[in-house]
Design a protein around this motif. Structure first.
Motif, PDB file in Angstrom:
ATOM      1  N   THR A 121       0.889  -1.222  -0.107  1.00 27.70           N
ATOM      2  CA  THR A 121      -0.005   0.129   0.103  1.00 27.70           C
ATOM      3  C   THR A 121       0.842   1.284  -0.166  1.00 27.70           C
ATOM      4  O   THR A 121       0.362   2.465  -0.415  1.00 27.70           O
ATOM      5  CB  THR A 121      -0.816  -0.088   1.287  1.00 27.70           C
ATOM      6  N   ARG A 151      -4.653  12.777   2.633  1.00 27.92           N
ATOM      7  CA  ARG A 151      -3.324  12.168   2.574  1.00 27.92           C
ATOM      8  C   ARG A 151      -2.484  12.797   3.599  1.00 27.92           C
ATOM      9  O   ARG A 151      -1.200  12.395   3.757  1.00 27.92           O
ATOM     10  CB  ARG A 151      -2.609  12.658   1.174  1.00 27.92           C
ATOM     11  N   GLU A 154      -0.534  10.185   6.111  1.00 27.97           N
ATOM     12  CA  GLU A 154      -0.016   9.077   5.288  1.00 27.97           C
ATOM     13  C   GLU A 154       1.571   9.023   6.158  1.00 27.97           C
ATOM     14  O   GLU A 154       1.962  10.044   6.731  1.00 27.97           O
ATOM     15  CB  GLU A 154       0.489   9.363   3.876  1.00 27.97           C
ATOM     16  N   LYS A 472      -8.053   3.370  -0.540  1.00 29.12           N
ATOM     17  CA  LYS A 472      -7.633   4.976  -0.634  1.00 29.12           C
ATOM     18  C   LYS A 472      -8.528   5.705  -1.591  1.00 29.12           C
ATOM     19  O   LYS A 472      -8.748   6.943  -1.252  1.00 29.12           O
ATOM     20  CB  LYS A 472      -6.400   4.897  -1.373  1.00 29.12           C
ATOM     21  N   PHE A 630      -2.557   3.822   9.173  1.00 30.19           N
ATOM     22  CA  PHE A 630      -3.670   3.559   7.992  1.00 30.19           C
ATOM     23  C   PHE A 630      -3.893   2.065   8.349  1.00 30.19           C
ATOM     24  O   PHE A 630      -2.872   1.007   8.154  1.00 30.19           O
ATOM     25  CB  PHE A 630      -3.284   3.580   6.646  1.00 30.19           C
ATOM     26  N   HIS A 694     -10.960   4.205   5.244  1.00 24.92           N
ATOM     27  CA  HIS A 694     -10.105   4.707   3.792  1.00 24.92           C
ATOM     28  C   HIS A 694      -8.894   5.211   4.075  1.00 24.92           C
ATOM     29  O   HIS A 694      -8.149   5.409   3.221  1.00 24.92           O
ATOM     30  CB  HIS A 694     -10.960   5.197   2.794  1.00 24.92           C
ATOM     31  N   ASP A 695      -8.604   5.731   5.482  1.00 22.70           N
ATOM     32  CA  ASP A 695      -7.174   6.153   5.910  1.00 22.70           C
ATOM     33  C   ASP A 695      -7.478   5.826   7.492  1.00 22.70           C
ATOM     34  O   ASP A 695      -8.038   4.898   7.718  1.00 22.70           O
ATOM     35  CB  ASP A 695      -7.097   7.676   5.383  1.00 22.70           C
TER      36      ASP A 695
END
Length: 722
Positions: A121, A151, A154, A472, A630, A694-695
């Motif tokens: 990922t 994002r 991340e 994502k 994540f 999704h995050d």
């Protein structure tokens, strides 16, 4: 995050040619070895602060100023020489030959380590940043990431440090074209006053860039940090220093005092300035100004053959072999230390490197830097000079056997392979995510999601959806439709979902944690005849806070306050039937969640205007060791729904804090979907064969669809509409 070093040798001093004596700005009696030593000091600060202290040392800014001094001075000397051709191609080729080989080698090694150490990922982000690094736009890639709420959590990239190299590469090209173009027009126009014209031009550009940096810093510091225009003044002021050195007339005692003070400022500024939050604002003047002062403390008579012996004591110290040697491999050391640190932390699972781990990272980085400098940088940098002095009778096949040609060919192949691999993986991920279009039609029987918790639906043994690569992009329609204002935008963007013709309106207002309910609200609106209108801004809940901070990294967010004032006035004017928004946030200082005191003013304003509130308790934010993670990274790395989850008590209090305010605000209608995302004691990341996030803290659209029934039940009780 820091930067690369400036050129170590002047043109013509490549290995194989006779060195010219220079003083950093023009031919003189000596070369500024003390500035090589200063680079050595700066790179040591960069590495140590990164590895052990997690702070910005100011070394990046020292490098930027020195790069402007060396490169800018060289280009200005060419431009001021009336006999020199103003043709930029040779300089561009020289830059490519000096900078790209070591970069390509480090990127290739980082690509291998990414595949071995990090989950798949993370490969797409690495591919994107590899291309950005090779194309010298990595700073803009990171600026976009900083401005993208989806994002923002991340994991730290092993290539994040290359942003500063991109800034310098862009500066080199822009400065080269600017100076040569100005000289082409100005040699005849200004004549012997061309130097003065250049000083005026560069001064104006420096001031403009500095003013822009302050404005950009105040508007959005996280994005400004990577902005080339906000960083340009740091290089320009270095170039100006090169133009001013010949005019400096300071006595030795003053130069010694200034050199000592400026070196002390460079060594200590990382301790008393939080550069991550303060740069590139006014505080950047400390490391940059100290560097310029140190440059100007050189001997004031550049035509004096004995000038090299008349440097102040701090300059002489930095001109000694240990510091100069460290400075000579500063570029490679900078390239290696950061990815090695990130890969070690990823492999070990540690949040920080201890003393022993940090020492090992430094040692390995130093060895690799020396090897890269000795066998990659120096041979390829001097290849052209060696070829020029070779006997013309040497056959081509013999010249092609030279180690430098072999090294150059290998580096070229690595660059091609890295580029091709990055594009190929991105295409593979794009194809995989194309399958995500079918997520909206998943069988409710096979993928019950939240219904497995609420209704105890049977869960068959099937692969999880969305997959780790699909997650994502499993986003609400409002995101893809552009219905949420970004960090820099204070406009109110209204989009309509549900039954668009209904007279009944639910206004979804606040940040992205209100937004991710759009999927379920849209379905309910079409089913029960009400429309859903958006009033959304990234990372900005409805709050009366005067100085909001971005949740997660605590950076100032003044535009959130400005937007809140506008959106509250709009909500009162539009008078929706209900305002749907979040009513809690996670504690930053202890487990559980809380209703912030700055929300109370919102409830008061809406109550005074007789507007009811559907107050949704916030969903859990996933953190470990104080940092977001994540779930799809964890799952791709071998974890499961339990090991990648979190204890309920860490993210949700036993009691919904909103309930404490219902008596005070009768129009406050609490909604609580906690039991649809967490079990009694634990919050797993996969329920009913559906990946929940999704995050690190936004519910996936696929899982949100499975929560529609329970949300509808609670809204029916609150509104009485069905």
């Amino acid at each position: 995050m820091k930067t690369l070093d400036a050129p170590r040798t002047e043109p013509g001093t490549e290995s194989g040619s006779v060195p010219r004596a220079v003083m950093g700005t023009r031919a003189s009696g000596f070369y500024r070895h003390d500035l090589d030593g200063l680079r050595g000091i700066a790179i040591a600060l960069v590495a140590m602060f990164h590895i052990w202290f997690g702070r910005v040392s100011g070394g990046v800014d020292v490098f930027l100023a020195l790069s402007g001094f060396f490169f800018g001075g060289k280009i200005l000397r060419i431009a001021l020489n009336p006999d020199a051709p103003l043709w930029p191609l040779p300089e561009v080729v020289r830059l490519i030959r000096r900078l790209l080989p070591a970069l390509v080698v480090v990127l290739a090694a980082a690509a291998v380590l990414t595949i071995l150490v990090q989950p798949e990922t993370r490969w797409e982000t690495f591919a994107d940043q590899s291309l950005a690094s090779l194309g010298y736009y990595q700073n803009w890639e990171l600026a976009n990431t900083a401005a993208d709420y989806l994002r923002a959590g991340e994991a730290v990239s092993p290539l994040q440090h290359i942003w500063s190299m991109s800034v310098q590469g862009q500066f080199y090209l822009a400065f080269l074209l600017l100076v040569f173009g100005f000289a082409f027009l100005g040699r005849r126009l200004f004549g012997r006053h061309l130097r003065t014209a250049f000083i005026v031009l560069l001064s104006a550009l420096t001031i403009a860039s500095f003013v822009y940096a302050i404005i950009a810093h105040n508007n959005d510091q996280a994005t400004a940090y990577y902005n080339s225009f906000a960083r340009g003044w740091e290089l320009l002021v270095g170039a100006l220093a090169g133009a001013l050195v010949p005019a400096v007339r300071w006595p030795m005692w003053l130069r010694t005092v200034l050199a000592t003070v400026s070196l002390a400022a460079i060594l200590t500024c990382g301790w008393w300035i939080d550069g991550v939050k303060e740069f590139p604002g006014p505080w950047t003047l400390v490391p940059v100004g100290a560097t310029v002062i140190f440059i100007l403390t050189a001997a004031n008579r550049t035509d004096d053959p004995s000038a090299g012996q008349r440097l102040p004591a701090p300059n002489r110290m930095l001109a000694t072999k240990p510091f100069v040697s460290l400075g000579s491999m500063a570029y490679s050391l900078y390239l290696w230390h950061w990815p090695l640190l990130i890969f070690w932390l990823s492999y070990s699972g540690h949040a920080h490197a201890n003393f022993l781990e940090g020492t090992m990272v430094l040692l390995v980085s130093g060895v690799l830097a020396w090897l890269t400098t000795r066998y990659i940088e120096e041979p390829l940098r001097s290849q052209k000079a060696k070829a020029a002095t070779a006997a013309p009778a040497v056959p081509l096949r013999v010249r092609l056997r030279r180690p430098t040609i072999v090294v150059g060919s290998i580096v070229g192949l690595l660059g091609v392979a890295l580029t091709a691999t990055s594009f190929t993986w991105r295409e593979h991920v794009t194809v995989q995510r194309a399958n995500g279009k079918e997520l909206s039609g998943l069988s409710a029987r096979d993928y019950p999601g939240a219904r497995a918790l609420i209704d105890h639906a049977r869960v068959p043994k099937l692969p999880m959806r969305p997959t780790v690569l699909e997650a994502k992009d499993d986003l609400p329609a409002s995101t893809t439709d552009g219905c949420i204002s970004d960090f820099g935008n204070t406009d109110i963007i209204n989009c309509t979902y549900g039954d668009k013709d209904s007279p009944r309106t639910v206004a979804v207002a606040g940040g992205s944690h209100a937004e991710h309910w759009i999927t379920a609200l849209d379905l309910l609106g079409r089913l029960h005849n009400f429309k859903v209108v958006t009033y959304l801004k990234m990372g900005c809940p409805l709050t009366t806070e005067e100085t909001p901070l971005v949740m997660g990294d605590n950076r100032p967010y003044p535009k959130c306050h400005e937007w809140n004032e506008k959106v509250m006035a709009r909500l009162i004017a539009d008078r929706p039937d209900y305002v749907f928004t979040t009513s809690t946030r996670p504690w930053n200082i202890k487990p559980g969640d809380v209703m912030p005191g700055t929300y109370i003013g919102i409830w008061e304003t809406l109550s005074q205007n007789n507007i009811p509130v559907l107050a949704m308790r916030d969903t859990p934010w996933l953190t470990r060791n104080g940092q977001p993670y994540f779930p799809y990274d964890c799952l791709a790395n071998g974890g499961d729904s339990i090991s990648c989850g979190i204890e309920r008590s860490k993210v949700l209090s036993d009691h919904n804090p909103t309930l404490d305010f219902v008596g005070r605000f009768p129009l406050l209608k609490p909604l609580d979907m906690s039991d649809a995302v967490c079990r009694k004691d634990y919050c797993r990341v996969v329920e009913g064969n559906v990946l929940m996030y999704h995050d690190s803290h936004h519910i996936s659209t696929t899982y949100m669809r499975t929560m529609t029934g329970e949300l509808g039940r609670q809204m029916a009780a609150a509104t009485g509409w069905w």
